[in-house]
Design a protein around this motif. Structure first.
Motif, PDB file in Angstrom:
ATOM      1  N   GLY A   9       0.797  -1.230   0.000  1.00 27.23           N
ATOM      2  CA  GLY A   9       0.000   0.000   0.000  1.00 27.23           C
ATOM      3  C   GLY A   9       0.828   1.278   0.000  1.00 27.23           C
ATOM      4  N   THR A  10       1.865   1.327   0.822  1.00 25.48           N
ATOM      5  CA  THR A  10       2.683   2.552   0.874  1.00 25.48           C
ATOM      6  C   THR A  10       3.450   2.708  -0.432  1.00 25.48           C
ATOM      7  OG1 THR A  10       3.297   1.523   2.973  1.00 25.48           O
ATOM      8  CG2 THR A  10       3.875   3.819   2.694  1.00 25.48           C
ATOM      9  N   ASP A 211       0.160  -9.918  -0.328  1.00 27.71           N
ATOM     10  CA  ASP A 211       1.404 -10.704  -0.257  1.00 27.71           C
ATOM     11  C   ASP A 211       1.103 -12.126  -0.725  1.00 27.71           C
ATOM     12  OD1 ASP A 211       2.653  -8.571   1.025  1.00 27.71           O
ATOM     13  OD2 ASP A 211       2.294  -9.379   3.036  1.00 27.71           O
ATOM     14  N   THR A 230       8.219  -3.336   0.052  1.00 30.70           N
ATOM     15  CA  THR A 230       7.437  -2.714   1.112  1.00 30.70           C
ATOM     16  C   THR A 230       8.105  -1.418   1.577  1.00 30.70           C
ATOM     17  OG1 THR A 230       6.404  -3.169   3.248  1.00 30.70           O
ATOM     18  CG2 THR A 230       8.501  -4.265   2.850  1.00 30.70           C
ATOM     19  N   VAL A 232      10.012  -1.050   4.500  1.00 37.44           N
ATOM     20  CA  VAL A 232      11.163  -1.232   5.397  1.00 37.44           C
ATOM     21  C   VAL A 232      12.223  -2.041   4.635  1.00 37.44           C
ATOM     22  CG1 VAL A 232      10.100  -1.058   7.698  1.00 37.44           C
ATOM     23  CG2 VAL A 232       9.923  -3.203   6.424  1.00 37.44           C
ATOM     24  N   GLY A 234      13.649  -4.758   5.002  1.00 40.20           N
ATOM     25  CA  GLY A 234      13.549  -6.213   4.934  1.00 40.20           C
ATOM     26  C   GLY A 234      12.836  -6.711   6.175  1.00 40.20           C
ATOM     27  N   THR A 238      12.615  -7.175  14.932  1.00 33.85           N
ATOM     28  CA  THR A 238      11.290  -6.911  15.497  1.00 33.85           C
ATOM     29  C   THR A 238      10.712  -5.723  14.750  1.00 33.85           C
ATOM     30  OG1 THR A 238      10.040  -6.653  17.554  1.00 33.85           O
ATOM     31  CG2 THR A 238      12.037  -5.342  17.363  1.00 33.85           C
ATOM     32  N   ASP A 239       9.463  -5.376  15.037  1.00 32.81           N
ATOM     33  CA  ASP A 239       8.845  -4.253  14.320  1.00 32.81           C
ATOM     34  C   ASP A 239       9.605  -2.951  14.630  1.00 32.81           C
ATOM     35  OD1 ASP A 239       7.275  -2.323  13.191  1.00 32.81           O
ATOM     36  OD2 ASP A 239       5.384  -3.103  13.989  1.00 32.81           O
ATOM     37  N   ARG A 241       8.826  -0.051  14.174  1.00 36.01           N
ATOM     38  CA  ARG A 241       7.969   1.025  14.722  1.00 36.01           C
ATOM     39  C   ARG A 241       7.878   0.900  16.234  1.00 36.01           C
ATOM     40  NH1 ARG A 241       2.997   1.373  10.350  1.00 36.01           N
ATOM     41  NH2 ARG A 241       4.395   0.901   8.632  1.00 36.01           N
ATOM     42  N   ALA A 265       4.283 -10.410  12.993  1.00 35.93           N
ATOM     43  CA  ALA A 265       5.178  -9.613  12.141  1.00 35.93           C
ATOM     44  C   ALA A 265       4.466  -9.323  10.822  1.00 35.93           C
ATOM     45  CB  ALA A 265       6.491 -10.349  11.889  1.00 35.93           C
ATOM     46  N   LYS A 266       3.911  -8.124  10.763  1.00 29.31           N
ATOM     47  CA  LYS A 266       2.992  -7.761   9.690  1.00 29.31           C
ATOM     48  C   LYS A 266       3.681  -7.667   8.324  1.00 29.31           C
ATOM     49  CE  LYS A 266       0.039  -3.854   8.762  1.00 29.31           C
ATOM     50  NZ  LYS A 266       0.464  -2.485   8.499  1.00 29.31           N
TER      51      LYS A 266
HETATM   52  P1  ADP Z   1       2.823  -3.174   2.870  1.00 28.54           P
HETATM   53  O1  ADP Z   1       1.801  -2.100   2.756  1.00 28.54           O
HETATM   54  O2  ADP Z   1       4.024  -2.936   2.002  1.00 28.54           O
HETATM   55  O3  ADP Z   1       2.254  -4.541   2.706  1.00 28.54           O
HETATM   56  P2  ADP Z   1       2.827  -3.522   5.726  1.00 28.54           P
HETATM   57  O4  ADP Z   1       2.501  -2.284   6.496  1.00 28.54           O
HETATM   58  O5  ADP Z   1       1.781  -4.545   5.563  1.00 28.54           O
HETATM   59  O6  ADP Z   1       3.423  -3.051   4.325  1.00 28.54           O
HETATM   60  O7  ADP Z   1       4.118  -4.225   6.341  1.00 28.54           O
HETATM   61  C1  ADP Z   1       5.303  -3.498   6.568  1.00 28.54           C
HETATM   62  C2  ADP Z   1       5.363  -3.066   8.007  1.00 28.54           C
HETATM   63  O8  ADP Z   1       5.468  -4.233   8.825  1.00 28.54           O
HETATM   64  C3  ADP Z   1       6.580  -2.255   8.380  1.00 28.54           C
HETATM   65  O9  ADP Z   1       6.379  -0.886   8.126  1.00 28.54           O
HETATM   66  C4  ADP Z   1       6.762  -2.564   9.858  1.00 28.54           C
HETATM   67  O10 ADP Z   1       6.268  -1.547  10.686  1.00 28.54           O
HETATM   68  C5  ADP Z   1       5.900  -3.799  10.101  1.00 28.54           C
HETATM   69  N1  ADP Z   1       6.629  -4.887  10.746  1.00 28.54           N
HETATM   70  C6  ADP Z   1       6.187  -5.604  11.805  1.00 28.54           C
HETATM   71  N2  ADP Z   1       7.084  -6.509  12.182  1.00 28.54           N
HETATM   72  C7  ADP Z   1       8.130  -6.400  11.341  1.00 28.54           C
HETATM   73  C8  ADP Z   1       9.371  -7.089  11.208  1.00 28.54           C
HETATM   74  N3  ADP Z   1       9.711  -8.072  12.025  1.00 28.54           N
HETATM   75  N4  ADP Z   1      10.190  -6.715  10.215  1.00 28.54           N
HETATM   76  C9  ADP Z   1       9.862  -5.726   9.369  1.00 28.54           C
HETATM   77  N5  ADP Z   1       8.704  -5.031   9.456  1.00 28.54           N
HETATM   78  C10 ADP Z   1       7.845  -5.363  10.411  1.00 28.54           C
END
Ligand code: ADP
Ligand code: ASP
Ligand code: MG
Length: 464
Positions: A9-10, A211, A230, A232, A234, A238-239, A241, A265-266
């Motif tokens: 989405g981003t 995904d 996405t 980040v 990779g 951990t998250d 954020r 882990a989203k």
């Molecule tokens: P997209 O819109 O690209 O699918 P998401 O928001 O669904 O992106 O997933 C990316 C987000 O997942 C990151 O911005 C981060 O905050 C979160 N996240 C949670 N856990 C992790 C992790 N272990 N590693 C990386 N990102 C993580």
């Protein structure tokens, strides 16, 4: 090489992002790769559509719908004008037809005062119906032949479970025929998040399901690699954020990653890796906004570096369910409890059972409490158990790493680090694979616990 790229989405959220997406695709295309693209809805669009669908069931104010529709149109059309000026007329026509359909179904929901799982799925799939034509036009704008297509037309056939569908194996051959055969000449931009049931009803694949769409398409076209682009660098320890010291993990196994995403882990949808695993296709997680970073490789290999623990994740909004006072001497009570919960659509994330079999604790998400309550009330009425209770405001912390397997003392080490921070553990569960240890804490301790483990295992450092 054949590559399937999924952009979140981003990554398609605004003009600058789409320009980056197009540059990434162009580079791969110019390297001679065959590329298929899967896109999400623009950031927040799915949330906004869901909110509007839920509002309109009961609300009488039609003006709000008009504002919603016109805001949605403006956002997409202004983006289109910037990224594909030569295709504005043609694509606007497509977008307007789709917006008209969306509006009609929202009005129908309002008139019927009913939002069924089927109509809800149809409605919430519209975010991707609006983003895909824009990305495809942006590719054509820079001279790359491209077409856009729905997940359904691309061949994704599902089991028909609305809101959380699974792709059927038959999908792969259909995708190979409909998409694979065209890759030599053009780049398809496929709408993520949804497929169709055998009856032709739109079925979504669960939130963040693009995904999964990416991996299904990857498996269908026999891709050499799947890249999840996405926001980040990779997959991280951990998250980021939550804990700013989080570090990118270079490589991780499918199984470890699945445990991580199942437990919060989203960054990847929890079922997304299944098709990739089935066909043994490596998956990379990379950053659209920092494309020079190599990202994380998710593959079959278990990279047993010296690390015991690789990552920690957190699930918020959880609820601890305790069921006790089982009828003694009656086998199978636990089975009946789980069957009743499953029939009520409740997903049990963690289980811990006393050895006497006289009580069971489980973790569910807070939003499924009402369904769980109904199911357990029926079980209690039948006299199978005496009582049950719900503890809300708890969180699940999950520690993942293939190195934990056969490393004695891991639980003791985790508990000591939590004890030092005065964190009380309400429940503990270890997966039989020994890849994962999960425990439950009070809400106020969740992030503290993640931090404690992150520090204990020096996850912010290159090596332990
Ligand atoms: P997209 O819109 O690209 O699918 P998401 O928001 O669904 O992106 O997933 C990316 C987000 O997942 C990151 O911005 C981060 O905050 C979160 N996240 C949670 N856990 C992790 C992790 N272990 N590693 C990386 N990102 C993580
Ligand atoms: N747009 C869908 C969602 O927000 C799917 C996705 O982005 O992966 O859940
Ligand atoms: Mg996502």
């Amino acid at each position: 090489m054949r590559v399937v790229m999924k952009f979140g989405g981003t990554s398609v959220g605004d003009v600058d992002a789409i320009r980056k997406v197009v540059a990434i695709i162009k580079e791969s295309h110019e390297q001679g790769n065959e590329v298929a693209v899967v896109v999400s809805a623009m950031t927040k669009v799915t949330d906004q559509i869901i909110a509007e669908a839920e509002r309109i069931v009961t609300c009488t104010d039609r003006k709000v719908l008009d504002t919603f529709m016109s805001d949605l149109r403006t956002r997409h059309i202004t983006t289109l004008e910037a990224v594909a000026p030569d295709y504005v007329e043609e694509v606007t026509e497509h977008i307007d037809i789709r917006l008209e359909r969306l509006k009609n179904i929202l009005v129908a929901v309002h008139n019927l005062r009913e939002l069924t799982p089927r109509s809800r799925d149809y409605i919430i799939s519209f975010g991707e119906k609006l983003s895909a034509p824009i990305v495809s036009a942006a590719l054509r704008q820079i001279g790359i032949p491209s077409f856009q297509i729905s997940g359904c037309d691309a061949g994704i056939l599902t089991d028909g479970v609305h809101g959380n569908a699974t792709a059927l194996h038959e999908s792969y051959a259909r995708i190979a025929e409909r998409i694979g055969s065209r890759l030599a000449n053009e780049i398809p931009v496929i709408q993520g998040f949804a497929g169709c049931s055998k009856e032709g009803a739109v079925t979504t694949l669960g939130r963040s399901g693009s995904d999964y769409s990416g991996a299904i398409i990857g498996a269908g076209v026999d891709a050499d690699e799947i890249i999840i682009w996405t926001d980040v660098d990779g997959v991280m320890t951990t998250d980021p954020r939550m804990i700013s010291e989080a570090r990118v993990i270079d490589s991780i196994s499918f199984i470890e990653m699945m445990e991580m995403s199942y437990f919060g882990a989203k960054v990847i949808h929890s079922r997304a890796l299944i098709p990739a695993m089935e066909k043994d296709i490596p998956v990379y997680v990379r950053n659209t906004f920092n494309a020079s970073h190599p990202g994380t490789l998710v593959s079959r290999e278990t990279h047993t570096d010296e690390r015991i623990v690789k990552a920690v994740s957190l699930i918020k909004n959880s609820c601890l369910v305790s069921v006790s006072g089982f009828t003694t001497g009656r086998p199978g009570v636990a089975g009946e409890i789980f069957t009743a919960l499953a029939e009520a659509g409740v997903n049990v994330m963690l289980i811990s059972q006393g050895s006497s079999e006289l009580n069971i604790s489980m973790i569910i998400t807070e939003d499924q409490m009402a369904q769980a309550e109904q199911a357990l009330a029926a079980i209690t009425e039948r006299g199978l158990v005496k009582k049950y209770s719900f503890t809300t405001n708890v969180q699940v912390v999950s520690v993942v790493g293939a190195g934990m397997r056969g490393t004695p003392g891991t639980i003791a080490r985790i508990f000591r680090s939590l004890g030092e921070k005065h964190i009380n553990v309400l429940m503990l569960s270890q997966g039989s694979s020994e890849l994962n240890i999960s425990f439950v804490v009070n809400e106020e301790d969740g992030i503290k616990a993640v931090r404690a483990i992150h520090e204990e295992y020096h996850l912010d450092k290159e090596s332990e």
